[in-house]
Each structure stands twice: as structure tokens, then as C-alpha cells.
Design a protein around this motif. Sequence first.
Motif, short mmCIF file in Angstrom:
data_model
loop_
_atom_site.label_atom_id
_atom_site.label_comp_id
_atom_site.label_asym_id
_atom_site.label_seq_id
_atom_site.Cartn_x
_atom_site.Cartn_y
_atom_site.Cartn_z
N ASP A 151 10.75 -17.16 -4.72
CA ASP A 151 9.52 -17.33 -3.93
C ASP A 151 8.88 -15.99 -3.58
N SER A 152 8.91 -15.07 -4.52
CA SER A 152 8.33 -13.75 -4.29
C SER A 152 6.86 -13.74 -4.70
N PHE A 153 6.08 -12.86 -4.07
CA PHE A 153 4.66 -12.73 -4.37
C PHE A 153 4.38 -11.27 -4.69
N ILE A 154 4.06 -11.00 -5.96
CA ILE A 154 3.89 -9.63 -6.45
C ILE A 154 2.45 -9.50 -6.95
N GLU A 155 1.61 -8.78 -6.21
CA GLU A 155 0.18 -8.80 -6.50
C GLU A 155 -0.44 -7.41 -6.39
N ALA A 156 -1.34 -7.11 -7.35
CA ALA A 156 -2.25 -5.96 -7.28
C ALA A 156 -1.51 -4.63 -7.20
N ASN A 157 -0.35 -4.53 -7.85
CA ASN A 157 0.36 -3.27 -7.94
C ASN A 157 -0.04 -2.55 -9.23
N GLU A 158 -0.01 -1.22 -9.22
CA GLU A 158 -0.23 -0.45 -10.44
C GLU A 158 1.03 0.35 -10.74
N ASP B 107 0.81 -1.23 0.00
CA ASP B 107 0.00 0.00 0.00
C ASP B 107 0.84 1.28 0.00
N LEU B 108 2.02 1.24 -0.60
CA LEU B 108 2.84 2.44 -0.70
C LEU B 108 2.51 3.22 -1.97
N HIS B 109 2.76 4.53 -1.93
CA HIS B 109 2.62 5.40 -3.09
C HIS B 109 4.02 5.91 -3.42
N GLN C 141 11.16 -14.72 -0.62
CA GLN C 141 9.88 -14.61 0.07
C GLN C 141 9.47 -13.15 0.33
N ALA C 142 9.72 -12.30 -0.66
CA ALA C 142 9.23 -10.92 -0.56
C ALA C 142 7.75 -10.88 -0.95
N THR C 143 6.97 -10.11 -0.22
CA THR C 143 5.57 -9.88 -0.53
C THR C 143 5.41 -8.40 -0.91
N ILE C 144 4.96 -8.17 -2.14
CA ILE C 144 4.84 -6.80 -2.65
C ILE C 144 3.41 -6.65 -3.17
N GLN C 145 2.58 -5.93 -2.44
CA GLN C 145 1.14 -5.88 -2.75
C GLN C 145 0.59 -4.47 -2.72
N ARG C 146 -0.30 -4.20 -3.68
CA ARG C 146 -1.16 -3.01 -3.70
C ARG C 146 -0.37 -1.70 -3.67
N ASN C 147 0.81 -1.68 -4.23
CA ASN C 147 1.59 -0.45 -4.30
C ASN C 147 1.32 0.28 -5.62
N ASN C 148 1.45 1.59 -5.59
CA ASN C 148 1.31 2.42 -6.78
C ASN C 148 2.66 3.06 -7.07
N GLN D 186 16.48 5.91 -19.96
CA GLN D 186 16.78 6.86 -18.89
C GLN D 186 15.94 6.61 -17.65
N LYS D 187 15.04 5.64 -17.72
CA LYS D 187 14.17 5.34 -16.59
C LYS D 187 14.62 4.06 -15.89
N GLY D 188 14.08 3.83 -14.72
CA GLY D 188 14.28 2.57 -14.03
C GLY D 188 13.04 1.70 -14.13
N ASN D 189 13.13 0.47 -13.65
CA ASN D 189 11.99 -0.43 -13.63
C ASN D 189 11.11 -0.16 -12.41
N GLY D 190 9.84 -0.53 -12.53
CA GLY D 190 8.94 -0.35 -11.40
C GLY D 190 9.32 -1.26 -10.24
N ILE D 191 9.28 -2.57 -10.48
CA ILE D 191 9.70 -3.58 -9.49
C ILE D 191 10.75 -4.45 -10.18
N ASP D 192 11.94 -4.50 -9.63
CA ASP D 192 13.08 -5.14 -10.28
C ASP D 192 13.66 -6.20 -9.35
N LEU D 193 13.51 -7.49 -9.75
CA LEU D 193 14.02 -8.59 -8.94
C LEU D 193 15.18 -9.27 -9.65
N TYR D 194 16.23 -9.58 -8.90
CA TYR D 194 17.34 -10.37 -9.42
C TYR D 194 17.77 -11.38 -8.36
N ASN D 195 17.83 -12.65 -8.78
CA ASN D 195 18.24 -13.72 -7.87
C ASN D 195 17.42 -13.68 -6.58
N SER D 196 16.13 -13.48 -6.73
CA SER D 196 15.23 -13.38 -5.58
C SER D 196 14.06 -14.33 -5.82
#
Length: 435
Positions: free
Chosen positions: A159-166, A110-112, A127-134, A147-157
Amino acid sequence: MMMLLLSLPHGAVMASSGHRDLIPLQPMIDRTAPGEVIELASGRYSGPVTIDKNITIQGDPTVIVVNAEATSTIMIRSDGVKLSGFTIEHDTNEQTAAIQVEGKNSEITDLHIQTQGYGMIIRNSSQATIQRNNITWAGSDSASSGQKGNGIDLYNSHDSFIEANEITGMRDGIYLENSRKSIVQNNRLLHTRYGIHCMYIDGSSVMDNTGEENMTGAMIMGVKNTVISGNSFRKQSTNVHSQGILLYDVHQSSIHNNVVEGNRVGMNIAESSGNEIHDNAVLRNFVGIQLVLAEANEFTRNQLVSNVIEASALDSPNNVLMENYWDSFQGLDLNRDGISEISYAINPFYEQLVSRNSAYQLFFQSPGMVFLSELFTEGREQWTTDKFPRMSMDTESDLHKSVENATDSNVVWLFGLILLGMATFIIIYMGVLRK
């Protein structure tokens, strides 16, 4: 678990702009014992900060953590850290992020995030949980994707759960590399290069995500034993390389129940083998399905409707095509079992011609091109062929409604043209009578 309620303290430091006070956040973190909760009161807090113990920080959107230094705004180096509810303004265009995670079992919800770099960087974690972030790009509107970065960037990580982010306006919305057994589910990706970008992942799931007006909805590369299901990628058409779903070097995976609509290429399947591609709706794309060096895939029960070019296949042997619905195909069903006795072969004439000289694209669907295509029969026995094409759409499919909507919109468009023609005729006719 103890909770610390922290209101605006005395001794707040002046922001570099001189317009607003920033509350130092790092001293609050340093004073907090492991397992405790920091409940931030409304205000603007200064970053960057480092978290090296398992604490929870929570607030609401009026809590704003600000950082303009060339380092990540919040660096997490401990396991079990939780962040929730507040806003981060990451105002630096370096290769840094609003949040960088190097610990395990993190929960970020729930972060903005407004960033001029990356949204989140997850490294060597699990085992990162990343949910409902904007997550929104806050830099220059003229910045290129490089010139931009990625929204959510995983490397060698893993069992992650990435849900309902915009995620809006970033380079890639969600990027996973060398990350096993992750779930990417129900996210919304807008105006990015690749909405979802997977490289060298194994045993993961990409499900029920939506993407619009990206260069490519999902770029799946170097992947095996992965499920791509229930996603909807529409209006990827602004670039010559735009695609709904690109499968490159993908093996032993299942791609099913996706909707790709209004893209330049609906599904591009390249150098991939052993995949099950079924029950997808491929609607109103310039090219519906494109096979390039794709071998031994099973392509069944897909529905192709209102595509300019339904399919093209180049150097793609031994693929099994069965019971797909091709809306432009005129079949023959003698025994009324819903399956045509006449097979449907994908004519490679146009694809081969354009690959030799791209200028011939100018003559696409011209009468001469259509005539030449119908005359071309060289190597027909080797053409990619649906031996048992369906005569009608699968009305029991969950995708049938989407297909019907595409067909209905074409009817509305045709009806509008008829009305326009009638109105034009009446105007001309009434003008003639007046004379």
C-alpha cells in the motif's frame, strides 16, 4: 502538535575533513517528544541517526545531513515519521541507504538525496508515502550498475504511494518486490539500469511515469493483476538488451496508453498470458513488438509507426490481434469501415534465422534477406496474425499526437535529405559549368 525551532547550537563537532563544522542531529532527536516537529535551521548536520518515535523533521535544501559511516544515514524504526525538504549526503558505498524505513505510515517528501549507496530502502512496511524527492548517484561516474544501489527499494512493503520523484544514475530507479497494492505514478527515471523494476507484485499500478536513456524503461516480472498505463519510455537503446517495456511472466494485467519510442525493442512480451495490451503507441524502435513464448494475450488498437521491424513472434500461440495500425501494411478496405479485409501476418523468418545464427543480423533488410523473407511461407497458418488491421491511425486516441510527431519528424528528415541532394547536385553542376 508542538514545533521546535532549532538554530545552530554551541558545541558543534568538527567534521572529519577538518573543513566544516557538523551539528550533532541525534541529540536533537533524542530531546524531541513524540508528535513534535523539528524545524532545522540552515547548516550541516552529522549522521547517522535513528528515529524511534513519531516525529517530524523538516528543513530546506540548505539543511544538509552528512554521513560517511557504513550504515544508513537516517534509520526510521517508528510508525508515523515524517521527513521533508532537506538534503542528505550519503557518502558510503556499502549496502546502506540515505534513508531506511522499517516503520509504517512514513511520509518522505521534497528531499534532495545524493548517495553513493541506495537512496531509500523500505522494508516490511506499509502505507509509505514517497513524493517529490530528487535522488542522484554521487559516486564514481565509472561505477557499474552492480556497484550502485537502487533509488527507491521496497521489499515486502504494501500500500505504498510513490509519486513525482526524479531519480538519476542509480542501478534501478524504483524497485518493488513482494509488495502488494502499491502505486508508482508520475516519476522520472534517467540513466538507470531499469527505470522501474517490479518483481512478484500483485494488484499494483505503474502509471504516467517517464524514462529516458535507461537500459530498460520498465522491467515487469512475475506480476499479476497490475495496471501499466500512460507511461512514456524513450531512447532505451544503448545496450543490446535495451527495451522500452519488458513483460516477463506477467498475467491478467492491463498494459495500455503507453508510448515506447526510439528503443531497441519497444515492447518485449515473454512467457506472459491473459493480458490486455491495447492503445499503446510503438514508435521508431528497432523492433516494435517482440513476442516470445507469449500465449492468449489480447493485443488491440495499438499503433505501430516507423519501426525497423514492426513485430516478431516466436512460439507464441493463441494471441488475439485485432484492429492494430501497422504503418507499413498495405491493406484493402472494400466496405470503407476503416478495417482491412486482408489480414496482417507477422513473418517469423528473420527471427528464426537470427536465433539459429546471430551473424545473419549483418544482412538485415538487405535485398536478398527481404526476398527470402517474402518467399518463406512455411507454417503460415500458425503465424501470429492481426485478422482485422486498421487502415489508418485512431485520430481520437490520446496517443495520436505522439504518433503524428513521429511521422512528421520522418517527413522533416526526408525533406532534409532531398534538400541535401539538391544542394549537392547544384554544386556539382556549377563545377562542371566552370570547366
